[in-house]
Design a protein around this motif. Sequence first.
Motif, PDB file in Angstrom:
ATOM      1  N   ALA A 121       0.828  -1.201   0.000  1.00  0.00           N
ATOM      2  CA  ALA A 121       0.000   0.000   0.000  1.00  0.00           C
ATOM      3  C   ALA A 121       0.865   1.256   0.000  1.00  0.00           C
ATOM      4  O   ALA A 121       0.505   2.270  -0.616  1.00  0.00           O
ATOM      5  N   VAL A 122       2.000   1.207   0.670  1.00  0.00           N
ATOM      6  CA  VAL A 122       2.931   2.326   0.678  1.00  0.00           C
ATOM      7  C   VAL A 122       3.452   2.583  -0.730  1.00  0.00           C
ATOM      8  O   VAL A 122       3.490   3.725  -1.205  1.00  0.00           O
ATOM      9  N   ILE A 123       3.873   1.512  -1.393  1.00  0.00           N
ATOM     10  CA  ILE A 123       4.415   1.652  -2.746  1.00  0.00           C
ATOM     11  C   ILE A 123       3.345   2.159  -3.700  1.00  0.00           C
ATOM     12  O   ILE A 123       3.598   3.024  -4.548  1.00  0.00           O
ATOM     13  N   ALA A 124       2.139   1.634  -3.561  1.00  0.00           N
ATOM     14  CA  ALA A 124       1.036   2.092  -4.408  1.00  0.00           C
ATOM     15  C   ALA A 124       0.810   3.588  -4.230  1.00  0.00           C
ATOM     16  O   ALA A 124       0.514   4.307  -5.184  1.00  0.00           O
ATOM     17  N   LEU A 160       3.106  -3.358 -11.976  1.00  0.00           N
ATOM     18  CA  LEU A 160       4.140  -2.345 -11.755  1.00  0.00           C
ATOM     19  C   LEU A 160       4.348  -2.065 -10.270  1.00  0.00           C
ATOM     20  O   LEU A 160       5.489  -1.930  -9.815  1.00  0.00           O
ATOM     21  N   VAL A 161       3.267  -1.997  -9.508  1.00  0.00           N
ATOM     22  CA  VAL A 161       3.403  -1.750  -8.067  1.00  0.00           C
ATOM     23  C   VAL A 161       4.200  -2.875  -7.412  1.00  0.00           C
ATOM     24  O   VAL A 161       5.081  -2.634  -6.577  1.00  0.00           O
ATOM     25  N   ASP A 162       3.933  -4.115  -7.791  1.00  0.00           N
ATOM     26  CA  ASP A 162       4.667  -5.248  -7.228  1.00  0.00           C
ATOM     27  C   ASP A 162       6.139  -5.197  -7.599  1.00  0.00           C
ATOM     28  O   ASP A 162       7.019  -5.503  -6.777  1.00  0.00           O
ATOM     29  N   ALA A 163       6.435  -4.832  -8.849  1.00  0.00           N
ATOM     30  CA  ALA A 163       7.827  -4.757  -9.297  1.00  0.00           C
ATOM     31  C   ALA A 163       8.591  -3.711  -8.490  1.00  0.00           C
ATOM     32  O   ALA A 163       9.714  -3.963  -8.023  1.00  0.00           O
ATOM     33  N   VAL A 164       7.994  -2.539  -8.301  1.00  0.00           N
ATOM     34  CA  VAL A 164       8.652  -1.483  -7.529  1.00  0.00           C
ATOM     35  C   VAL A 164       8.770  -1.893  -6.060  1.00  0.00           C
ATOM     36  O   VAL A 164       9.801  -1.658  -5.420  1.00  0.00           O
ATOM     37  N   ALA A 165       7.739  -2.530  -5.528  1.00  0.00           N
ATOM     38  CA  ALA A 165       7.798  -2.998  -4.136  1.00  0.00           C
ATOM     39  C   ALA A 165       8.940  -3.988  -3.949  1.00  0.00           C
ATOM     40  O   ALA A 165       9.654  -3.953  -2.933  1.00  0.00           O
ATOM     41  N   ALA A 166       9.127  -4.881  -4.920  1.00  0.00           N
ATOM     42  CA  ALA A 166      10.218  -5.854  -4.844  1.00  0.00           C
ATOM     43  C   ALA A 166      11.567  -5.146  -4.850  1.00  0.00           C
ATOM     44  O   ALA A 166      12.463  -5.441  -4.052  1.00  0.00           O
ATOM     45  N   SER A 167      11.721  -4.186  -5.746  1.00  0.00           N
ATOM     46  CA  SER A 167      12.987  -3.473  -5.857  1.00  0.00           C
ATOM     47  C   SER A 167      13.306  -2.679  -4.606  1.00  0.00           C
ATOM     48  O   SER A 167      14.475  -2.420  -4.309  1.00  0.00           O
ATOM     49  N   CYS A 168      12.263  -2.298  -3.856  1.00  0.00           N
ATOM     50  CA  CYS A 168      12.436  -1.492  -2.643  1.00  0.00           C
ATOM     51  C   CYS A 168      12.437  -2.319  -1.352  1.00  0.00           C
ATOM     52  O   CYS A 168      12.433  -1.744  -0.258  1.00  0.00           O
ATOM     53  N   ALA A 169      12.429  -3.650  -1.466  1.00  0.00           N
ATOM     54  CA  ALA A 169      12.304  -4.514  -0.293  1.00  0.00           C
ATOM     55  C   ALA A 169      13.652  -4.689   0.413  1.00  0.00           C
ATOM     56  O   ALA A 169      14.345  -5.707   0.261  1.00  0.00           O
ATOM     57  N   VAL A 170      14.017  -3.699   1.206  1.00  0.00           N
ATOM     58  CA  VAL A 170      15.293  -3.735   1.938  1.00  0.00           C
ATOM     59  C   VAL A 170      15.296  -4.930   2.894  1.00  0.00           C
ATOM     60  O   VAL A 170      14.427  -5.034   3.766  1.00  0.00           O
ATOM     61  N   PRO A 171      16.263  -5.841   2.770  1.00  0.00           N
ATOM     62  CA  PRO A 171      16.293  -7.025   3.639  1.00  0.00           C
ATOM     63  C   PRO A 171      16.347  -6.669   5.121  1.00  0.00           C
ATOM     64  O   PRO A 171      17.140  -5.820   5.539  1.00  0.00           O
ATOM     65  N   GLY A 172      15.482  -7.312   5.883  1.00  0.00           N
ATOM     66  CA  GLY A 172      15.454  -7.077   7.315  1.00  0.00           C
ATOM     67  C   GLY A 172      14.606  -5.900   7.731  1.00  0.00           C
ATOM     68  O   GLY A 172      14.268  -5.760   8.908  1.00  0.00           O
TER      69      GLY A 172
END
Length: 284
Positions: A121-124, A160-172
């Motif tokens: 939801a944040v990425i969206a 697109l939202v999922d792709a950006v969310a994946a790219s922004c998924a900082v581990p931890g």
Amino acid sequence: MTRALVLGGGGVAGIAWETGLLLGLLESGVDVTDADVVIGTSAGSAVAAQITTGSSLPDLYQRQVSGEAAKHEIHAEFDAESMMATFGKIVAKLVPGVVMNRAIGEYALHASTVPEARRRAVIAGRLPVHEWPERELVITSVDARAGKPRNFRRDDGVDLVDAVAASCAVPGIWPPVTIQGRRYIDGGMRSTSNADLAAGYDDILVISPMPELPMVAASVKRAIEHLSEGSCVVTIQADADSLAAMGSNPLDPATAKPAAEAGRAQAAAHATEVMALWKGDAGG
């Protein structure tokens, strides 16, 4: 002449800083958002998606300095030194690449974070438009279990939202993102900028607010040097004033306004060089 714009990672502060820098360049007479390809990693993936789907830089900048963009964000406690120490223990004696990425991916998969849906939801909220553009847009990520990079494009059938969310998924910090039955983490685990993906383009502008992770810095440097052998490459990183504006926690939404203003101010120092690059006058 073909041109590539590469936007690197840097958290909420990085999004704001890149937005300010791009606006500052535009105000100096050069619009780099018309690149033939835009490659986005982590924070850069959000900015890349925004500018390729029709959002204007003045509007995007206003969202950052007005506090509107911060309303969608989740405050996260983040300490770069602590994270580097954690990653250092995880990847000790591992060679950069698939094996190292897999180790960080396993750490991310077992970390306690907010739910995927809440983070999505944040990425969206970051993206005014949720459909892929007709233009060439590349969003980077890393498969958490396989350790292999995956670069999303419009024809992959991925939201697109999922792709950006994946790219922004900082581990931890943020949860790995589920796409087509796989889990993906921040594209910055391979490289903060992934600038080597621009290979084959004549003129390449790399905008990267944060330095590379220590464990991949040497290999990324070699990749950039190789890239420069066949292309004109200009790299812009945050200067001292911009880094100070970003603060010690680039994931803090409060950094958006000062980071955006610092990026806009820094643009003037690079306008002449970027103008020459974009006009094809930078030389080989």
